[in-house]
Design an enzyme around this catalytic site. Structure first.
Site, PDB file in Angstrom:
ATOM      1  N   ASP A 119      27.244 -13.149 -85.578  1.00  0.00           N
ATOM      2  CA  ASP A 119      25.918 -12.790 -86.094  1.00  0.00           C
ATOM      3  C   ASP A 119      26.193 -11.694 -87.063  1.00  0.00           C
ATOM      4  OD1 ASP A 119      23.032 -13.319 -84.595  1.00  0.00           O
ATOM      5  OD2 ASP A 119      23.177 -12.671 -86.824  1.00  0.00           O
TER       6      ASP A 119
HETATM    7  C1  GLC Z   1      20.041 -12.553 -88.090  1.00  0.00           C
HETATM    8  C2  GLC Z   1      20.080 -13.407 -86.693  1.00  0.00           C
HETATM    9  C3  GLC Z   1      20.691 -14.631 -86.998  1.00  0.00           C
HETATM   10  C4  GLC Z   1      20.549 -15.076 -88.649  1.00  0.00           C
HETATM   11  C5  GLC Z   1      21.543 -14.203 -89.153  1.00  0.00           C
HETATM   12  C6  GLC Z   1      21.690 -14.025 -90.686  1.00  0.00           C
HETATM   13  O1  GLC Z   1      20.297 -11.235 -87.438  1.00  0.00           O
HETATM   14  O2  GLC Z   1      20.425 -12.874 -85.383  1.00  0.00           O
HETATM   15  O3  GLC Z   1      19.914 -15.728 -86.456  1.00  0.00           O
HETATM   16  O4  GLC Z   1      21.229 -16.196 -88.987  1.00  0.00           O
HETATM   17  O5  GLC Z   1      21.196 -12.636 -89.054  1.00  0.00           O
HETATM   18  O6  GLC Z   1      20.360 -13.630 -91.276  1.00  0.00           O
END
Ligand code: GLC
Length: 738
Positions: A267
């Protein structure tokens, strides 16, 4: 569209093209493939341009200007040494330009083909912008409405989440990833994120392995079986080891047990966050932890590019790990045909917001709405019998807020609000009087409640649109108090005092505690954040042009103190019952210590939710007759087959979501009091009766025992069928081993 087949033929990691290209790459170029750079507002910034030319970036996130995306691809393909094209990632969570209902709302449809169609529209619109990878579906089972991300989830049940998640994967990935419309899907957040302590985002999730295996992992396994191309690790700490460093999760479960070769992405900066968690001392250790655990690509972080080369050079990390990660990324790029077709021809796509896209968005909004109260059949409203309708509330005309969270690319201009739709539908012969009464859902200024009450008094009926602004929902937007915000409850009370029928339309991103509100409303329609076409759907449902068919994908608590409260809870050694509980208002002050019912309940809330999982009304009634099993004693491993007669006993056609629940009375680990095992939407004309069949396989009845291995066990089972998780119609069967 063939909705049954999982996403198809994919290029394997040992494909000769992958192996050959891997063999040409320098270590720097290999590590570059593991690196994702954020474009965002800076678009093609200097660092990104340099990395593209150097072959030091494998993916770009947050660029949706198609001309810029094509230029990025051109630089990667034509100006770098090996010309490896880019994965272009974006959060396409519930639509791209045409915003669909939030995933929690789509879950209320219990309609996998619908969810698949909505994802296909989203893929088409996103692909036209050059996006080829979406960070969706979110498959976190969530039983805590305080958590803002419940909005992105499919709710509290693993079976429902798995069926809808697999459908969403098929929608994004289509019959082939090579199709220009297809996106690589991403099952997230692997795993257990929905169990964050206190419903506070990013908090620890202390989920024991047996609970992970029986509740939180099954939807991800369903996505893997549907061919999901990628998974994303969760931010959260699972039992002391954050998912981004969790070798058991990423190698033992995902690779060894499930046999998946899907690419794993962290993430956002969750690799470097390992040092913040306190699992690593610095970025170098974080990089070591993540790559050895099995994270292939680092989303928006510098740990990999900053430290992997040295870790390899010092023999701390085996080059083989890097090669495996790069192979999964290259295989995905070949599967997407990016080497043959790196550029997007926007002219080959229908324009965003096309009629078919809006039609799917409307169908989704219609099927997502859940009618939870309809006293005296006040709904549907009869336009012929109304002279004046008062439309009240801060969400009656809130084009942005009805779209919900995670709508980076959504167009509020495409929204049709409930007020607009009601005017369109009945405005030519019903006088529509509108008063927001509150500026926003959080507004505490009660000055205009009297104005609203006056409009109510002058009207024949009142529709009040309540709930949450979109910003109160989604990532990091958690609430400890999940009542209606602001002065909305006071508004409802003020309207109710005028003695007219008051219909509440709740537009929110989570189950709310509505106990103090429902009693003052004659009807309550849970419309969630229903997307661009929420307005027309709400109007048509209120006036009976369509009938509600949604069923709750998450329980609605009476009070937030009950959370977590969900249908498939464990029985405990002291289960509650109406006879064994006391209510706080009825307690004699001198009651003996042991006299208040020594079972599992709250003195001030009891033990049941306000509205249970699977619950939802419509404009007709259904009854279930003659539930019967083909065999009451079934050999372990064979299928259990049941039939029931479903009858539409009302005066209107309708759709019933037939739900089948099972309880395994005795197991090698304790089992839930009920578990959803199967469901289907059934349309019946008034008076129509149909036989419905359910076939449960050994796999359906299997669960993870103390050894982590899934199997069904012999013994006695209860089987219920009905229109919600409290359905009383039951038959019993036995599984027998030799
Ligand atoms: C965010 C989220 C994730 C998302 C990623 C990119 O913090 O946790 O679900 O896809 O970052 O935006």
């Amino acid at each position: 569209m063939d909705r049954s087949r999982p996403s198809p033929s994919r290029v394997e990691i040992d494909d000769p093209r992958v192996t050959s290209l891997l063999g040409e790459m320098t270590l720097t170029e290999k590590i570059g493939q593991l690196h994702q750079i954020n474009a965002g507002e800076a678009h093609l910034h200097d660092h990104l341009a340099w990395a593209l030319r150097e072959g030091r970036v494998g993916s770009v996130i947050n660029e949706v200007e198609v001309d810029i995306v094509n230029e990025m691809q051109r630089m990667a393909v034509e100006e770098s040494r090996l010309g490896v094209p880019l994965l272009i990632g974006r959060d396409v969570i519930h639509g791209f330009k045409t915003v669909m209902p939030i995933p929690l709302a789509q879950a209320a449809s219990w309609d996998p083909p619908l969810v698949q169609d909505a994802a296909r529209i989203a893929a088409r619109e996103a692909a036209a912008s050059g996006v080829n990878w979406t960070f969706s579906p979110m498959l976190d089972v969530s039983r805590d409405p305080r958590w803002g991300r419940i909005a992105e989830s499919f709710g509290e049940d693993p079976t429902l989440a798995g069926a809808l998640g697999a459908a969403m994967v098929r929608g994004y990935q289509g019959d082939s990833l090579a199709n220009p419309v297809s996106l690589a899907a991403c099952a997230k957040h692997f795993a257990g994120y929905g169990a964050v302590e206190g419903g506070r985002d990013y908090a620890a999730t202390n989920v024991p392995e047996n609970e992970l295996r029986n509740v939180y992992l099954p939807p991800f396994q369903a996505a893997v079986e549907a061919g999901v191309a990628t998974l994303m690790t969760s931010f959260s700490d699972i039992d002391g080891v954050p998912a981004t460093a969790n070798r058991w999760l990423l190698r033992t479960v995902l690779r060894d047990e499930w046999g998946s070769d899907a690419m794993v992405v962290s993430d956002w900066d969750s690799v470097r966050q390992l040092a913040i968690h306190g699992l690593a001392a610095n970025d170098r250790e974080s990089a070591y932890q993540a790559i050895t655990a099995g994270v292939d690509m680092e989303m928006h972080g510098e740990a990999y590019v900053g430290h992997l080369e040295a870790l390899i050079g010092q023999g701390v990390v085996a080059l083989e790990l890097i090669d495996q990660a790069v192979a999964r990324i290259l295989a995905l790029k070949y599967s997407l045909h990016l080497f043959d077709r790196p550029y997007t021809d926007v002219g080959s796509f229908p324009p965003p917001g096309a009629a078919d896209a809006r039609a799917v968005a409307k169908r989704a909004a219609l099927e997502s709405a859940v009618l939870v109260k309809n006293a005296s059949d006040v709904l549907p409203l009869n336009a012929q019998a109304l002279d004046r309708l008062a439309v009240i509330g801060p969400l009656a005309d809130a084009a942005h807020d009805q779209l919900g969270t995670w709508i980076f690319d959504g167009d509020p201009g495409m929204s049709i609000t409930p007020l607009q739709a009601l005017r369109e539908l009945v405005g030519d012969h019903v006088d529509i009087a509108y008063e927001p009464a509150l500026a926003t859902s959080r507004d505490r200024d009660m000055q205009r409640i009297e104005t609203a009450a006056t409009l109510a008094r002058q009207a024949d009926a009142v529709v009040v649109c309540l709930g949450e602004e979109a910003i109160l929902s989604g990532e990091a937007h958690c609430r400890a108090d999940i009542d209606l915000p602001g002065a909305q409850t006071a508004l409802v009370r003020g309207l109710a005092e005028e003695g007219r029928p008051v219909i509440g339309v709740i537009m929110a991103g989570r189950p709310l505690t509505l106990s103090g509100v429902v009693e003052h409303l004659d009807a309550v329609l849970i419309a969630w954040h229903g997307g661009a076409m929420a307005g027309p759907a709400i109007a048509e449902l209120l006036f009976g042009h369509a009938a509600p068919s949604g069923k709750l994908p998450a329980s609605f608590p009476r009070m937030v103190g009950q959370v977590p409260i969900y249908h498939s809870h464990k029985r405990t050694g002291k289960p509650p019952s109406p006879e064994t509980i006391a209510h706080i208002d009825d307690i004699d002050p001198r009651a003996p210590q042991l006299s208040l019912g020594m079972t599992s309940f709250h003195l001030d809330a009891g033990y049941t939710p306000l509205f249970p999982f699977g619950y939802g009304l419509t404009y007709t009634t259904f009854t279930y007759h003659d539930l019967r099993l083909e065999q009451a004693r079934v050999r372990l491993g064979e299928d259990v087959v049941a039939h029931v007669e479903l009858e539409n006993t009302g005066s209107r056609e309708g759709v019933e979501v037939v739900q089948w629940y099972v309880r395994d009375l005795v197991g090698s680990v304790t089992r839930p009091v009920r578990e959803l095992k199967a469901f289907e939407r059934v349309h019946l004309a008034a008076g129509e009766r149909r036989s419905i069949t359910c076939r449960l396989t050994a796999q359906d009845l299997a669960f993870a025992g103390r050894d982590g291995r899934r199997r069904a066990e012999a013994g006695e089972f209860h089987l219920w069928v009905g229109g919600d998780s409290q359905a009383p119609v039951r038959a019993d069967f036995w599984l027998e081993d030799d």
